[in-house]
Design a protein around this motif. Sequence first.
Motif, PDB file in Angstrom:
ATOM      1  N   GLN A   1       1.950  -8.001   3.686  1.00 25.01           N
ATOM      2  CA  GLN A   1       1.639  -7.279   4.925  1.00 25.01           C
ATOM      3  C   GLN A   1       1.234  -5.832   4.678  1.00 25.01           C
ATOM      4  O   GLN A   1       0.494  -5.250   5.475  1.00 25.01           O
ATOM      5  CB  GLN A   1       2.841  -7.336   5.873  1.00 25.01           C
ATOM      6  CG  GLN A   1       3.188  -8.717   6.395  1.00 25.01           C
ATOM      7  CD  GLN A   1       4.157  -9.454   5.506  1.00 25.01           C
ATOM      8  OE1 GLN A   1       4.188  -9.237   4.293  1.00 25.01           O
ATOM      9  NE2 GLN A   1       4.950 -10.323   6.084  1.00 25.01           N
ATOM     10  N   LEU A   2       1.715  -5.236   3.584  1.00 23.97           N
ATOM     11  CA  LEU A   2       1.378  -3.836   3.322  1.00 23.97           C
ATOM     12  C   LEU A   2      -0.112  -3.651   3.062  1.00 23.97           C
ATOM     13  O   LEU A   2      -0.645  -2.560   3.226  1.00 23.97           O
ATOM     14  CB  LEU A   2       2.192  -3.315   2.128  1.00 23.97           C
ATOM     15  CG  LEU A   2       3.713  -3.311   2.296  1.00 23.97           C
ATOM     16  CD1 LEU A   2       4.372  -2.658   1.085  1.00 23.97           C
ATOM     17  CD2 LEU A   2       4.126  -2.606   3.575  1.00 23.97           C
ATOM     18  N   GLY A   3      -0.778  -4.706   2.667  1.00 18.85           N
ATOM     19  CA  GLY A   3      -2.212  -4.622   2.451  1.00 18.85           C
ATOM     20  C   GLY A   3      -2.997  -4.437   3.742  1.00 18.85           C
ATOM     21  O   GLY A   3      -4.194  -4.121   3.699  1.00 18.85           O
ATOM     22  N   LEU A   4      -2.330  -4.613   4.887  1.00 17.38           N
ATOM     23  CA  LEU A   4      -2.991  -4.438   6.180  1.00 17.38           C
ATOM     24  C   LEU A   4      -2.990  -2.980   6.643  1.00 17.38           C
ATOM     25  O   LEU A   4      -3.584  -2.677   7.681  1.00 17.38           O
ATOM     26  CB  LEU A   4      -2.303  -5.314   7.235  1.00 17.38           C
ATOM     27  CG  LEU A   4      -2.301  -6.822   6.940  1.00 17.38           C
ATOM     28  CD1 LEU A   4      -1.497  -7.563   7.998  1.00 17.38           C
ATOM     29  CD2 LEU A   4      -3.717  -7.365   6.864  1.00 17.38           C
ATOM     30  N   LEU A   5      -2.312  -2.105   5.901  1.00 15.89           N
ATOM     31  CA  LEU A   5      -2.260  -0.692   6.280  1.00 15.89           C
ATOM     32  C   LEU A   5      -3.578  -0.024   5.882  1.00 15.89           C
ATOM     33  O   LEU A   5      -3.754   0.417   4.739  1.00 15.89           O
ATOM     34  CB  LEU A   5      -1.063   0.000   5.608  1.00 15.89           C
ATOM     35  CG  LEU A   5       0.313  -0.475   6.093  1.00 15.89           C
ATOM     36  CD1 LEU A   5       1.417   0.063   5.184  1.00 15.89           C
ATOM     37  CD2 LEU A   5       0.555  -0.027   7.527  1.00 15.89           C
ATOM     38  N   VAL A   6      -4.478   0.063   6.818  1.00 14.11           N
ATOM     39  CA  VAL A   6      -5.836   0.515   6.500  1.00 14.11           C
ATOM     40  C   VAL A   6      -5.898   1.994   6.154  1.00 14.11           C
ATOM     41  O   VAL A   6      -6.860   2.447   5.518  1.00 14.11           O
ATOM     42  CB  VAL A   6      -6.780   0.209   7.682  1.00 14.11           C
ATOM     43  CG1 VAL A   6      -6.893  -1.287   7.887  1.00 14.11           C
ATOM     44  CG2 VAL A   6      -6.303   0.880   8.964  1.00 14.11           C
ATOM     45  N   ARG A   7      -4.905   2.775   6.572  1.00 17.52           N
ATOM     46  CA  ARG A   7      -4.910   4.212   6.283  1.00 17.52           C
ATOM     47  C   ARG A   7      -4.260   4.543   4.935  1.00 17.52           C
ATOM     48  O   ARG A   7      -4.265   5.699   4.514  1.00 17.52           O
ATOM     49  CB  ARG A   7      -4.185   4.983   7.389  1.00 17.52           C
ATOM     50  CG  ARG A   7      -4.860   4.892   8.750  1.00 17.52           C
ATOM     51  CD  ARG A   7      -3.979   5.533   9.815  1.00 17.52           C
ATOM     52  NE  ARG A   7      -4.600   5.487  11.126  1.00 17.52           N
ATOM     53  CZ  ARG A   7      -5.265   6.491  11.691  1.00 17.52           C
ATOM     54  NH1 ARG A   7      -5.375   7.635  11.050  1.00 17.52           N
ATOM     55  NH2 ARG A   7      -5.807   6.364  12.886  1.00 17.52           N
TER      56      ARG A   7
ATOM     57  N   GLN B   1       8.375  -5.139   7.206  1.00 19.85           N
ATOM     58  CA  GLN B   1       8.238  -4.498   8.521  1.00 19.85           C
ATOM     59  C   GLN B   1       7.565  -3.130   8.441  1.00 19.85           C
ATOM     60  O   GLN B   1       7.101  -2.614   9.460  1.00 19.85           O
ATOM     61  CB  GLN B   1       9.613  -4.358   9.181  1.00 19.85           C
ATOM     62  CG  GLN B   1      10.277  -5.664   9.552  1.00 19.85           C
ATOM     63  CD  GLN B   1      11.133  -6.231   8.430  1.00 19.85           C
ATOM     64  OE1 GLN B   1      10.934  -5.886   7.260  1.00 19.85           O
ATOM     65  NE2 GLN B   1      12.073  -7.081   8.773  1.00 19.85           N
ATOM     66  N   LEU B   2       7.508  -2.535   7.237  1.00 17.09           N
ATOM     67  CA  LEU B   2       6.844  -1.236   7.109  1.00 17.09           C
ATOM     68  C   LEU B   2       5.378  -1.314   7.524  1.00 17.09           C
ATOM     69  O   LEU B   2       4.763  -0.297   7.839  1.00 17.09           O
ATOM     70  CB  LEU B   2       6.954  -0.724   5.669  1.00 17.09           C
ATOM     71  CG  LEU B   2       8.345  -0.300   5.183  1.00 17.09           C
ATOM     72  CD1 LEU B   2       8.281   0.128   3.723  1.00 17.09           C
ATOM     73  CD2 LEU B   2       8.913   0.819   6.041  1.00 17.09           C
ATOM     74  N   ALA B   3       4.826  -2.510   7.515  1.00 18.30           N
ATOM     75  CA  ALA B   3       3.434  -2.665   7.925  1.00 18.30           C
ATOM     76  C   ALA B   3       3.230  -2.325   9.395  1.00 18.30           C
ATOM     77  O   ALA B   3       2.089  -2.129   9.832  1.00 18.30           O
ATOM     78  CB  ALA B   3       2.968  -4.095   7.648  1.00 18.30           C
TER      79      ALA B   3
END
Length: 280
Positions: free
Chosen positions: A167-173, A143-145
Amino acid sequence: MAPPSPPLWWVGILLLVELLLLPRGLAKNDDEACLSDLRRSLTDPSGSLRNWTRANFAAPCNGFTSYLHGVTCNNGRIYKLSLAGLALGGAISPYVSNCTNLQSLDLSSNQLAGPIPPELSALLNLAVLNLSSNRLSGPIPPQLALCAYLNVIDLHSNLLSGPIPDQLGLLVRLSTFDVSYNRLEGPIPVLLANRSGISPGLPRFNASSFIGNRDLYGYPLPPIKGRGLSVLAIVGIGLGSGLLSLVLSFTAVCIWLRVTEQAAMMAADEGKISHLMPEY
């Protein structure tokens, strides 16, 4: 005689002012709940949080200042919680999510145990999450994503287990990511492994972000363990095969010599018998 009614434009201004002030009042109560629940979940053997009292929770911020240890405010809201290196124990309260304006949460270098609350995903403005050097266990919440503004996730030196959520790989920043020295397992998500850094062609997160997890594999770490044979295993198999071949060869030679010896003895005995036999 009743007082005259205020003009409609004035009523509109009052409603607009109330609308603007209402979220701030609700947020102030949310900050109070955030701090009070967090304090109840922590142990403080060194007394660093002695001024974290109910009276101070009611008004934790005064504009841009706060008298609470580790609390930084911005325009009357809690902007940053920095409680690093205070020997704090206990667990991380899921009600930290009530600090809805929080942009930085640093609880590193303490003795916190238990899981990382998935409720932290409600901190939509969170940019820095540092929970490193504790005793946190359980999985990394996917959920951190939902915290789309996350720039830093530092979870190194804990007891976290399970896989790294894809899902963490979706954090573009995301510019800093460290999960080293845990008990994580499985493949490193491709979107984290292949993300380019400042220099073209170089990964942003190198092996130092992932080392210290015995069952974690994939670039930039070595491939999965167990599918190939180690050098020692190969040498052992080679030595074992050579020794077995030597034993089998030696056994075959011994058998051949024995058979040859027996054949020679039988031939000699036949010669003696034929010599002693009378002629007819």
